[in-house]
Structure formats: structure tokens, C-alpha cells
Design a protein around this motif. Structure first.
Motif, PDB file in Angstrom:
ATOM      1  N   THR A 155      -7.549  36.207 -25.661  1.00 59.31           N
ATOM      2  CA  THR A 155      -8.382  35.195 -26.311  1.00 59.31           C
ATOM      3  C   THR A 155      -9.432  34.763 -25.301  1.00 59.31           C
ATOM      4  O   THR A 155      -9.076  34.595 -24.131  1.00 59.31           O
ATOM      5  N   PRO A 156     -10.667  34.532 -25.666  1.00 59.98           N
ATOM      6  CA  PRO A 156     -11.241  34.457 -27.018  1.00 59.98           C
ATOM      7  C   PRO A 156     -12.088  35.677 -27.409  1.00 59.98           C
ATOM      8  O   PRO A 156     -13.132  35.503 -28.007  1.00 59.98           O
ATOM      9  N   GLU A 198     -11.351  39.617 -31.459  1.00 59.54           N
ATOM     10  CA  GLU A 198     -11.979  40.270 -32.607  1.00 59.54           C
ATOM     11  C   GLU A 198     -12.696  41.561 -32.187  1.00 59.54           C
ATOM     12  O   GLU A 198     -12.983  42.397 -33.039  1.00 59.54           O
ATOM     13  N   VAL A 245     -16.140  34.658 -21.743  1.00 65.35           N
ATOM     14  CA  VAL A 245     -15.562  33.828 -20.685  1.00 65.35           C
ATOM     15  C   VAL A 245     -14.814  32.614 -21.228  1.00 65.35           C
ATOM     16  O   VAL A 245     -15.288  31.928 -22.128  1.00 65.35           O
ATOM     17  N   ARG A 246     -13.620  32.387 -20.666  1.00 63.44           N
ATOM     18  CA  ARG A 246     -12.866  31.176 -20.968  1.00 63.44           C
ATOM     19  C   ARG A 246     -12.608  30.432 -19.671  1.00 63.44           C
ATOM     20  O   ARG A 246     -12.938  30.894 -18.587  1.00 63.44           O
ATOM     21  N   LEU A 278      -8.089  27.980 -23.123  1.00 60.82           N
ATOM     22  CA  LEU A 278      -8.862  28.833 -24.028  1.00 60.82           C
ATOM     23  C   LEU A 278     -10.238  28.286 -24.343  1.00 60.82           C
ATOM     24  O   LEU A 278     -10.966  28.860 -25.152  1.00 60.82           O
ATOM     25  N   GLY A 280     -17.040  31.939 -24.452  1.00 61.15           N
ATOM     26  CA  GLY A 280     -16.162  31.922 -25.623  1.00 61.15           C
ATOM     27  C   GLY A 280     -16.845  31.408 -26.877  1.00 61.15           C
ATOM     28  O   GLY A 280     -16.585  31.888 -27.983  1.00 61.15           O
ATOM     29  N   TYR A 307     -12.145  35.560 -42.890  1.00 65.17           N
ATOM     30  CA  TYR A 307     -12.584  34.984 -41.609  1.00 65.17           C
ATOM     31  C   TYR A 307     -14.021  34.513 -41.742  1.00 65.17           C
ATOM     32  O   TYR A 307     -14.888  35.292 -42.155  1.00 65.17           O
ATOM     33  N   PRO A 348      -8.791  30.343 -31.994  1.00 66.75           N
ATOM     34  CA  PRO A 348      -8.714  29.145 -31.165  1.00 66.75           C
ATOM     35  C   PRO A 348      -9.800  28.106 -31.455  1.00 66.75           C
ATOM     36  O   PRO A 348      -9.598  26.942 -31.193  1.00 66.75           O
ATOM     37  N   TYR A 349     -10.968  28.535 -31.937  1.00 64.81           N
ATOM     38  CA  TYR A 349     -12.092  27.594 -32.060  1.00 64.81           C
ATOM     39  C   TYR A 349     -12.398  27.336 -33.537  1.00 64.81           C
ATOM     40  O   TYR A 349     -11.973  28.063 -34.410  1.00 64.81           O
ATOM     41  N   TRP A 354      -7.390  21.304 -29.228  1.00 66.16           N
ATOM     42  CA  TRP A 354      -7.838  22.577 -29.803  1.00 66.16           C
ATOM     43  C   TRP A 354      -7.815  23.718 -28.795  1.00 66.16           C
ATOM     44  O   TRP A 354      -7.966  24.868 -29.162  1.00 66.16           O
ATOM     45  N   ARG A 355      -7.583  23.391 -27.513  1.00 71.54           N
ATOM     46  CA  ARG A 355      -7.594  24.475 -26.526  1.00 71.54           C
ATOM     47  C   ARG A 355      -6.251  25.184 -26.426  1.00 71.54           C
ATOM     48  O   ARG A 355      -6.098  26.136 -25.695  1.00 71.54           O
ATOM     49  N   LEU A 356      -5.255  24.652 -27.159  1.00 68.96           N
ATOM     50  CA  LEU A 356      -3.954  25.333 -27.186  1.00 68.96           C
ATOM     51  C   LEU A 356      -4.003  26.482 -28.186  1.00 68.96           C
ATOM     52  O   LEU A 356      -4.689  26.403 -29.191  1.00 68.96           O
ATOM     53  N   ASP A 357      -3.258  27.521 -27.921  1.00 68.42           N
ATOM     54  CA  ASP A 357      -3.248  28.677 -28.818  1.00 68.42           C
ATOM     55  C   ASP A 357      -1.804  29.117 -29.002  1.00 68.42           C
ATOM     56  O   ASP A 357      -1.373  30.105 -28.450  1.00 68.42           O
TER      57      ASP A 357
END
Lengths: 351, 225
Positions: free
Chosen positions: A30-31, A34, A105-106, A114, A166, B12, B44-45, B71-74
Motif C-alpha cells: 500500500t498505497p 492497484e 511514496v508513503r 500509510l 500516495g 472502485y 486506505p484513502y 484513516w492511516r490504519l489499513d
């Protein structure tokens, strides 16, 4: 193809397919997930090899191998994965193997979290080399840069890094694939390509060199390759520099926040704006064009201590102070943080 | 009496979350008690938990992770508070589901509870997304989603937009796609979403637009984008 809505990560994969990528080797993170998800679905249909490897190390070494066999090849990852890949990227720089690496980049250090970040500016492996680093600022530019990165890699026989944060990877924006740049013409042959079964002769590629061959390589890189890349591939966007009182310099997503902040702030001071579109070669020219009225340069970056700012300081060469704006304890930098910092400066000047 | 469940599913990036957040606010503003569950454990976003402070300030209960709404937790884990959605009450419970079949699979965990509730499951369509530009493509996603979660669609939301650059043409093209999807799936179009500045233009073209007009605000998109 008319404009359609694409997610940044989907665009990375689609642009690579349109650039004729032959193979993708990579490991999920992540991220940017996709990217492999899209390629895993599309590459079997449209031709090419997709392989999810057991680690980033395996992935980048397969990239090295496929490049040595003459393929157009790529991988993608985020900071923690890119760290693992540096050894092979450094080897590819030495053996002058082209490849495209995308870093969405995260936030770090280490596994970090994340949130989107701009924290991989300085990532580089051991040794005296540099690779072109492209800095997209929106989803269309991300498509264009990934597409062009394959040609840049082939033209100079070098790995090329596309550095997207990200937010760019995850956000949705209209994109038009008819607006991709022209494919470059007269790209060099790949005479170093390993001979395949049935071909006569063999070639060697050395990833460990001693003495003279190594110094000859580094000398050639410094005196032939580097000047060409600097002359041909340096990119930036800039405006309002000649009569600026304050200049804001930012790239990628923070550049968009910075533009919004400059628009919103009410002041008589004039703002100039510089957006580097390549980290290396770093665009020194716009900083040299900053006029004599300028009292300060601000560098908003989605990180804590500033990374691009060091290159800005070198380019500004002490003519004026350079200040960092970045993350706070509350989270990643946003437009409000930039407005607050600029407003504090503007009010200080007014006093 | 049973609980009231409104499930928002789709491709999506079709705009499920933006619609779900707007819908929750609209129900709250018309006087209902409202909760919204962020069931997106794929991305995540741009998840509804990112607007938890704004939503809770409006009196909407936000359910995302046991560890809070950061929101930064996944974490691919579901919050135990989700069980409260199936307790008999007048509360309107909006469930914002992750994209595609992979996102909808999470719903299967609650299939029995949902089936016993009064539930709507609405499919959000954006005909400007590259994979849902035709009715056939949209229906293929609908089929994948319903087989992944084992629940039935009861309506379609036409959310065809181009972010801040949406024009009437986009909405009309989406309306055509939506009408065909509705006719093939034999379910109604509930709303056609439109940005506030296009509301009067949409009203003028009312005969070409299915469902009720639903003016939307972009809560999820940061102002700098």
C-alpha cells in the motif's frame, strides 16, 4: 479515447502497457496495489509477463535480468520496498541497464504508516551514480511521465524512477490517453543484450568491476552521460519569479496545496512559484531567475524535516533564507498548514 | 420491528463514499437518527472515516475500526459495533462498502442479519469511469457484487461525473447508461446525482434524467484537488 476518470495507480499500469512494457515483476505494498492488480489482469490479455514475486528483492533482480535480456521492464513499490531494491538499482546503474521503477511514496521511516508522503527524495544506493527521477503533479502528468520514462531509460541506458506520492496514486482524475507524449525516435540499439538460445556468440555484463573498468565507467558517466541528461531532461514549471517578494517551491501533491494556498492568501506581497518536475536533474535555472525583491523561499513538503529543501538551498546559494513547511503532530501537511506558515510570515513583514 | 439498512455498493471510484456521506447528512438534516459504517477494507484513502469529525459534529455516528477512525490504519478487520446496525431501532444505518466484488465480499459476513432487516442495496454507477462506460460493463460489475455478498440490488444511483469539471452532458450520458442498467436488472433508478451548480440545468432536462435529482457536495475531495 476521450477523457475518462482513472485512479493514479491504474494510470501507471495503463501508461506502461501503452509504452510497450514487456514484463512487470513486483511485490504488493500500500498505497500502490492497484498497479500490480491492474497489470495482473491486463498483461495476460495484452501480452507480456506479470509476476508477483516473493519479495521486492526478487522483483527488482528479475527486472535486472529481464532488462539484460533486452526487455522493456518495470516494477512499482512504495518507500519500504524501494529501500530493499536499492542494491539492484545501483547494480543496474553500473551495468547501464534500463528499467522503470515507480515509487508511490508513503510515510516512514521504516514501515511508517500509510499516509501519503514525500519522503523518498534522497533514496539512492551506494556508488557514484544518479538516475533520472520524474515528479508528476497530476494524474495526466503521471500517465505522460510513466509512458516517457521507458524511452528515457532506453535513450540513456539507465534505470528511471517515477516518484509519485500516495495521494497521486490513490486519487481519481480525468485522463486522456490520446495526449500521451510522442514515442522518442532513434533510440539506441541494445548491443549489450544477452544472446538468446540459437543466437551466435555471447556477451558479458559485469556487476562487479575492479580498478580501471570501474573508473572508466564513472568517468564516462560523469563526463558524457550526466551532461546529456542534465541538458535534455531537466523539467520544471515556474511563474512570477522576476518581481516576487516570496517564492514557494514544491513538487507533486504539495505543489497543488501550495498553489491553492497562494490563491487563498490575501496580501499585497507578490508570490512566485516553482514546481520541479525532475528531482534529478534538479532544475537550478528557475531559482537563478528569482528577482532581487525576493526576501524568502518556502518549501512545503509532505514530510517532517524537509528533503527537497536541501537542493533548493544549493540552487538559491544563500541569496535569501529558505524555510521548510511540513507535517505536524496532527498529521501530514495540508493546505491550511501552508496558509498558516505563509500568513505568519506576511504578518511579520507587515510589522 | 426491524432495523433500517441502506447499503451503497459499486465499482472502485464510482463515488460510493461521496454519495454515502452526502446521503447520511441528508437523512440527518431531515431529522433522522443516522449512523454510517465505513466497510471499506480495500483502500486506505478517500474513505468515509476520513470525515468522521465532520460527520460526528453533525450528530452522525461513524463506525469504522475498533481502533478509532484514524484513516492511516489499513486493517482488514471489522468493528464489533457493526452489530448495532441490526438491533431493532428507528435509526437509519448507511453502509459504505468497498469497491467491486472484493469490497462487497465483506457484506457476506452480515448477509443473514441484513436479509432480516429492511434493507436497500443501491449500485452507484459513474459512466465516466473507464470500466463502467457501457450498460454491459456496469451490469457485469453488478453481477459480481451481488454474487460476492449474496444480497439483492434494489436500486441504482446515477453518479456520472467528472469531479469538478462535470457538465450536463456527463449526467445525460450517465442517464442513458443508467436507464438501460435499470431496465435489464428490473430495478428503479433512485437518484441522479448532480453538483449544485448544475441543478437548474438538470431540472430543465428532467425528462432525460431518471430518478430524483440529488444535489451533492464534495466532502471527500480535498479543496486543493
Amino acid at each position: 479515447m476521450a477523457r475518462v476518470l482513472f485512479k493514479g495507480n491504474e494510470v501507471i499500469a495503463e501508461a506502461a502497457l501503452r509504452a510497450g512494457v514487456d514484463a512487470f515483476f513486483g511485490y504488493p505494498i500500500t498505497p500502490q496495489n492497484e498497479v500490480p492488480e491492474y497489470l495482473a489482469r491486463e498483461m495476460p490479455k495484452r501480452g507480456g509477463v506479470f509476476l508477483q514475486t516473493e519479495s521486492e528483492l526478487a522483483g527488482i533482480n528479475m527486472v535486472l535480468g529481464a532488462s539484460a535480456a533486452g526487455a522493456r521492464v518495470m516494477t512499482s513499490s512504495s518507500g519500504p520496498g524501494l529501500c530493499l531494491m536499492l542494491e539492484a538499482i545501483s547494480s543496474m546503474a553500473l551495468t547501464r541497464l534500463p528499467a522503470v521503477i515507480v515509487d508511490v511514496v508513503r510515510s516512514g521511516p521504516g514501515m511508517g504508516d500509510l499516509a501519503p508522503a514525500q519522503e523518498d527524495w534522497k533514496l539512492s544506493g551506494n556508488g557514484a551514480y544518479k538516475i533520472p527521477i520524474l515528479l508528476p503533479g497530476n494524474v495526466q502528468e503521471l500517465a505522460n511521465m510513466v509512458f516517457e520514462a521507458f524511452d528515457i531509460a532506453d535513450q540513456y541506458s539507465t534505470p528511471v524512477l517515477v516518484l509519485a506520492d500516495g495521494m497521486l496514486g490513490q486519487m481519481m482524475e480525468p485522463v486522456d490517453f490520446d495526449k500521451l507524449p510522442e514515442r522518442r525516435k532513434n533510440l539506441p540499439d541494445k548491443p549489450w543484450r544477452m544472446a538468446s538460445v540459437g543466437e551466435k556468440g555471447y556477451r558479458t555484463m559485469m556487476t562487479l568491476t575492479y580498478g580501471r573498468p570501474l573508473t572508466e565507467f564513472t568517468d564516462r558517466f560523469e563526463n558524457e552521460t550526466m551532461p546529456k541528461i542534465i541538458a535534455n531532461e531537466t523539467r520544471y514549471e515556474a511563474y512570477g519569479l522576476e518581481d516576487a517578494d516570496v517564492v514557494v517551491a514544491a513538487y507533486g501533491t504539495s505543489a497543488r496545496m501550495a498553489k491553492a494556498a497562494i490563491k487563498e492568501i490575501k496580501t499585497d506581497l507578490k508570490f512566485g512559484f516553482i514546481r520541479p518536475m525532475t528531482a534529478w536533474p534538479f532544475p537550478k535555472e528557475p531559482f537563478e531567475k528569482i528577482g532581487p525583491n525576493c526576501k524568502a523561499v518556502f518549501c512545503p513538503e509532505i514530510n517532517t524535516i524537509g528533503q527537497m529543501i536541501d537542493d533548493v538551498r544549493i540552487a538559491v546559494a544563500g541569496r535569501m533564507p529558505v524555510y521548510h513547511i511540513g507535517n505536524t503532530a496532527a498529521g501530514p501537511m495540508n493546505t491550511a498548514n501552508i496558509i498558516d506558515a505563509l500568513r505568519a510570515y506576511v504578518e511579520g513583514v507587515a510589522k | 420491528m426491524k432495523s433500517n439498512i441502506h447499503i451503497i455498493v459499486g465499482h472502485y471510484g464510482s463515488g460510493k463514499t461521496e454519495f454515502a456521506v452526502n446521503y447520511a447528512i441528508r437523512r440527518r438534516e431531515s431529522g433522522s437518527e443516522v449512523a454510517i459504517a465505513d466497510l471499506d477494507i480495500v483502500n486506505p484513502y478517500f474513505r468515509s472515516r476520513q470525515q468522521a469529525d465532520m460527520l460526528e459534529a453533525k450528530g452522525i455516528r461513524v463506525v469504522s475500526s475498533n481502533l478509532g477512525n484514524d484513516w492511516r490504519l489499513d486493517l482488514p478487520a471489522l468493528n464489533s459495533e457493526l452489530q448495532s446496525f441490526f438491533i431493532e431501532s428507528q435509526r437509519e444505518n448507511v453502509i459504505d462498502v468497498g469497491g467491486n466484488a472484493v469490497g462487497a465480499r465483506v457484506l457476506a459476513r452480515f448477509r443473514n442479519e441484513i436479509a432480516e432487516s429492511r434493507y436497500d442495496m443501491w449500485l452507484v454507477i459513474n459512466a465516466n469511469r473507464y470500466e463502467t462506460q457501457t450498460p454491459e460493463q456496469a451490469i457485469a460489475f453488478a453481477t459480481d457484487i451481488t454474487s460476492a455478498c449474496g444480497l439483492k440490488l434494489s436500486g441504482v444511483i446515477n453518479n456520472t461525473h467528472m469531479l469538478r469539471e462535470t457538465e450536463l452532458e456527463d449526467i445525460l450520458r450517465g442517464s442513458k447508461v443508467t436507464r438501460e442498467v435499470c431496465s435489464k436488472l428490473e430495478i428503479p433508478c433512485i437518484y441522479t446525482v448532480c453538483p449544485e451548480h448544475l441543478l437548474s440545468a438538470c431540472e430543465a432536462a428532467r425528462d432525460q434524467i431518471p430518478g430524483e435529482l440529488f444535489p451533492i457536495k464534495l466532502y471527500m475531495r480535498p479543496s486543493y484537488l
